[in-house]
Design a protein around this motif. Structure first.
Motif, PDB file in Angstrom:
ATOM      1  N   TRP A   1       0.813  -1.220   0.000  1.00 22.94           N
ATOM      2  CA  TRP A   1       0.000   0.000   0.000  1.00 22.94           C
ATOM      3  C   TRP A   1       0.837   1.257   0.000  1.00 22.94           C
ATOM      4  O   TRP A   1       0.429   2.285  -0.533  1.00 22.94           O
ATOM      5  CB  TRP A   1      -0.991  -0.003   1.158  1.00 22.94           C
ATOM      6  CG  TRP A   1      -2.225  -0.721   0.738  1.00 22.94           C
ATOM      7  CD1 TRP A   1      -2.597  -1.993   1.078  1.00 22.94           C
ATOM      8  CD2 TRP A   1      -3.220  -0.242  -0.187  1.00 22.94           C
ATOM      9  NE1 TRP A   1      -3.758  -2.325   0.428  1.00 22.94           N
ATOM     10  CE2 TRP A   1      -4.169  -1.275  -0.346  1.00 22.94           C
ATOM     11  CE3 TRP A   1      -3.389   0.948  -0.890  1.00 22.94           C
ATOM     12  CZ2 TRP A   1      -5.277  -1.147  -1.174  1.00 22.94           C
ATOM     13  CZ3 TRP A   1      -4.491   1.082  -1.718  1.00 22.94           C
ATOM     14  CH2 TRP A   1      -5.418   0.052  -1.846  1.00 22.94           C
TER      15      TRP A   1
ATOM     16  N   VAL B   1       1.555   1.685  -3.613  1.00 16.87           N
ATOM     17  CA  VAL B   1       0.370   2.187  -4.317  1.00 16.87           C
ATOM     18  C   VAL B   1       0.162   3.670  -4.018  1.00 16.87           C
ATOM     19  O   VAL B   1      -0.126   4.478  -4.902  1.00 16.87           O
ATOM     20  CB  VAL B   1      -0.881   1.377  -3.907  1.00 16.87           C
ATOM     21  CG1 VAL B   1      -2.149   2.032  -4.395  1.00 16.87           C
ATOM     22  CG2 VAL B   1      -0.792  -0.041  -4.448  1.00 16.87           C
ATOM     23  N   ARG B   2       0.341   4.009  -2.760  1.00 18.61           N
ATOM     24  CA  ARG B   2       0.114   5.408  -2.365  1.00 18.61           C
ATOM     25  C   ARG B   2       1.135   6.342  -3.028  1.00 18.61           C
ATOM     26  O   ARG B   2       0.788   7.435  -3.485  1.00 18.61           O
ATOM     27  CB  ARG B   2       0.203   5.509  -0.841  1.00 18.61           C
ATOM     28  CG  ARG B   2      -0.411   6.756  -0.307  1.00 18.61           C
ATOM     29  CD  ARG B   2      -0.387   6.808   1.187  1.00 18.61           C
ATOM     30  NE  ARG B   2      -0.929   8.074   1.641  1.00 18.61           N
ATOM     31  CZ  ARG B   2      -0.835   8.506   2.876  1.00 18.61           C
ATOM     32  NH1 ARG B   2      -0.246   7.782   3.797  1.00 18.61           N
ATOM     33  NH2 ARG B   2      -1.348   9.683   3.214  1.00 18.61           N
TER      34      ARG B   2
ATOM     35  N   ALA C   1       0.218   6.756  -6.556  1.00 25.40           N
ATOM     36  CA  ALA C   1      -0.931   7.676  -6.653  1.00 25.40           C
ATOM     37  C   ALA C   1      -0.459   9.120  -6.534  1.00 25.40           C
ATOM     38  O   ALA C   1      -0.918  10.003  -7.270  1.00 25.40           O
ATOM     39  CB  ALA C   1      -1.955   7.347  -5.575  1.00 25.40           C
ATOM     40  N   ARG C   2       0.465   9.378  -5.603  1.00 20.58           N
ATOM     41  CA  ARG C   2       0.969  10.747  -5.451  1.00 20.58           C
ATOM     42  C   ARG C   2       1.701  11.200  -6.720  1.00 20.58           C
ATOM     43  O   ARG C   2       1.489  12.302  -7.221  1.00 20.58           O
ATOM     44  CB  ARG C   2       1.894  10.826  -4.231  1.00 20.58           C
ATOM     45  CG  ARG C   2       2.663  12.148  -4.092  1.00 20.58           C
ATOM     46  CD  ARG C   2       1.758  13.371  -3.958  1.00 20.58           C
ATOM     47  NE  ARG C   2       0.869  13.299  -2.823  1.00 20.58           N
ATOM     48  CZ  ARG C   2       1.149  13.791  -1.608  1.00 20.58           C
ATOM     49  NH1 ARG C   2       2.294  14.387  -1.392  1.00 20.58           N
ATOM     50  NH2 ARG C   2       0.262  13.715  -0.637  1.00 20.58           N
TER      51      ARG C   2
ATOM     52  N   SER D   1       1.292  10.077  -9.686  1.00 22.45           N
ATOM     53  CA  SER D   1       0.293  10.220 -10.744  1.00 22.45           C
ATOM     54  C   SER D   1      -0.454  11.541 -10.618  1.00 22.45           C
ATOM     55  O   SER D   1      -0.714  12.223 -11.613  1.00 22.45           O
ATOM     56  CB  SER D   1      -0.670   9.037 -10.675  1.00 22.45           C
ATOM     57  OG  SER D   1      -1.750   9.245 -11.531  1.00 22.45           O
ATOM     58  N   ARG D   2      -0.795  11.925  -9.366  1.00 21.45           N
ATOM     59  CA  ARG D   2      -1.499  13.197  -9.166  1.00 21.45           C
ATOM     60  C   ARG D   2      -0.613  14.359  -9.600  1.00 21.45           C
ATOM     61  O   ARG D   2      -1.072  15.317 -10.221  1.00 21.45           O
ATOM     62  CB  ARG D   2      -1.900  13.357  -7.699  1.00 21.45           C
ATOM     63  CG  ARG D   2      -3.034  12.426  -7.279  1.00 21.45           C
ATOM     64  CD  ARG D   2      -3.447  12.689  -5.842  1.00 21.45           C
ATOM     65  NE  ARG D   2      -3.876  14.046  -5.653  1.00 21.45           N
ATOM     66  CZ  ARG D   2      -3.371  14.878  -4.736  1.00 21.45           C
ATOM     67  NH1 ARG D   2      -2.425  14.477  -3.918  1.00 21.45           N
ATOM     68  NH2 ARG D   2      -3.822  16.099  -4.636  1.00 21.45           N
TER      69      ARG D   2
ATOM     70  N   HIS E   1       0.777  19.370  -3.974  1.00 23.06           N
ATOM     71  CA  HIS E   1      -0.220  18.303  -4.097  1.00 23.06           C
ATOM     72  C   HIS E   1      -0.448  17.571  -2.785  1.00 23.06           C
ATOM     73  O   HIS E   1      -1.210  16.626  -2.737  1.00 23.06           O
ATOM     74  CB  HIS E   1       0.194  17.316  -5.193  1.00 23.06           C
ATOM     75  CG  HIS E   1       0.021  17.867  -6.570  1.00 23.06           C
ATOM     76  ND1 HIS E   1       0.942  18.700  -7.159  1.00 23.06           N
ATOM     77  CD2 HIS E   1      -0.975  17.739  -7.464  1.00 23.06           C
ATOM     78  CE1 HIS E   1       0.523  19.042  -8.350  1.00 23.06           C
ATOM     79  NE2 HIS E   1      -0.640  18.477  -8.569  1.00 23.06           N
TER      80      HIS E   1
END
Lengths: 151, 117
Positions: free
Chosen positions: A108, A111-112, A115-116, A118-119, A150
């Motif tokens: 995780w 994944v996190r 995600a960061r 990607s943002r 972000h």
């Protein structure tokens, strides 16, 4: 968030673009000591990830990442390559390439972090700012600034 | 007599989170925001908004299509999250362009069952 994981030596502006296997090998060489794993193990993990599906996006951003058993820590890098690097045939050459190695025991966190990243990279203005960094140090500063924005 | 069902009292700061992505394009940033806010579990439902139903299934509203939004209520996300996670998520979502922001609602929780399986 990213400053905990970014390895400044993996944050670079590369012009001209290296050959893809040479690029992956250089990342593995740099990450190897940080994560306590052999370069070949890391290289195989990256190549396995690339075989499993596209790592780049239509916007020219790539997320070259691998979760590996036994990695001592998570390491993130980012390269800007103005001439691009073709990582898969479904998307154009990527000119921003994030590299990420994590431990399979903490999926995780991986994944996190993805995600960061990607943002951060989903914003066109941000991509422009990252691509305009003249040196690795400038890119690192820009990335940390974007991470703050972000976060 | 049967034993009491396995109903749990949620942690005091947990909330039910309901998010509605209006369009396909607004769903990706919603998912990355959820993950970045460390919300690790959610249920995603395909959905359609009232406007879409009126447009496609109710002939008496024919002719009004141009006045209705093109696409509404694309997907619904349900999750249970702590207040800190929700605050972080809302901060991330508020950074999106307004047309890509989801509808977001949180509700207090009374009881929960079946979490953490």
């Amino acid at each position: 968030m990213l400053n905990e994981f970014l390895n400044p030596k993996l944050v670079q502006r590369l012009d001209p673009s290296p050959e893809i296997n040479a690029f992956i090998r250089s990342v593995c060489q740099e990450v190897s000591a940080d994560v306590g794993l052999a370069e070949t193990t890391l290289e195989q993990a990256f190549l396995a990830r690339m075989r499993s599906g596209a790592v780049s996006t239509p916007e020219g951003v790539a997320f070259l990442h691998a979760v590996v058993v036994g990695a001592k820590q998570t390491v993130v890098g980012c390269c800007v390559m103005p001439k691009g690097l073709l990582l898969d045939y479904t998307n154009p050459p990527a000119d921003i390439i994030f590299t990420l190695v994590g431990n399979s025991a903490t999926p995780w966190q991986h994944v996190r972090l993805l995600a960061r990243l990607s943002r951060i990279a989903s914003d066109a203005e941000t991509r422009k700012r990252l691509k305009s960094a003249a040196t690795g140090a400038d890119l690192l500063a820009a990335l940390l600034e974007e991470d703050k924005r972000h976060g | 007599m049967d034993s009491a069902p396995n109903i749990e009292r949620p942690a005091r700061d947990e909330r039910l989170l309901i998010l509605i992505a209006r369009t396909e394009e607004s769903f990706d940033p919603l998912v990355t925001a959820l993950l970045d806010a460390n919300i690790q579990g959610a249920t995603v439902l395909e959905s359609r908004g009232l406007g879409t139903i009126i447009r496609s299934e109710m002939p008496i509203f024919a002719g009004l299509a141009a006045l209705l939004p093109q696409s509404t209520g694309n997907r619904v996300v349900l999750s249970i999250a702590t207040r800190a996670q929700i605050d972080e998520l809302m901060r991330f979502l508020s950074q999106l362009p307004i047309e890509r922001r989801p509808i977001a609602v949180t509700l207090p929780l009374e009881t929960v069952m079946g979490l953490g399986l």
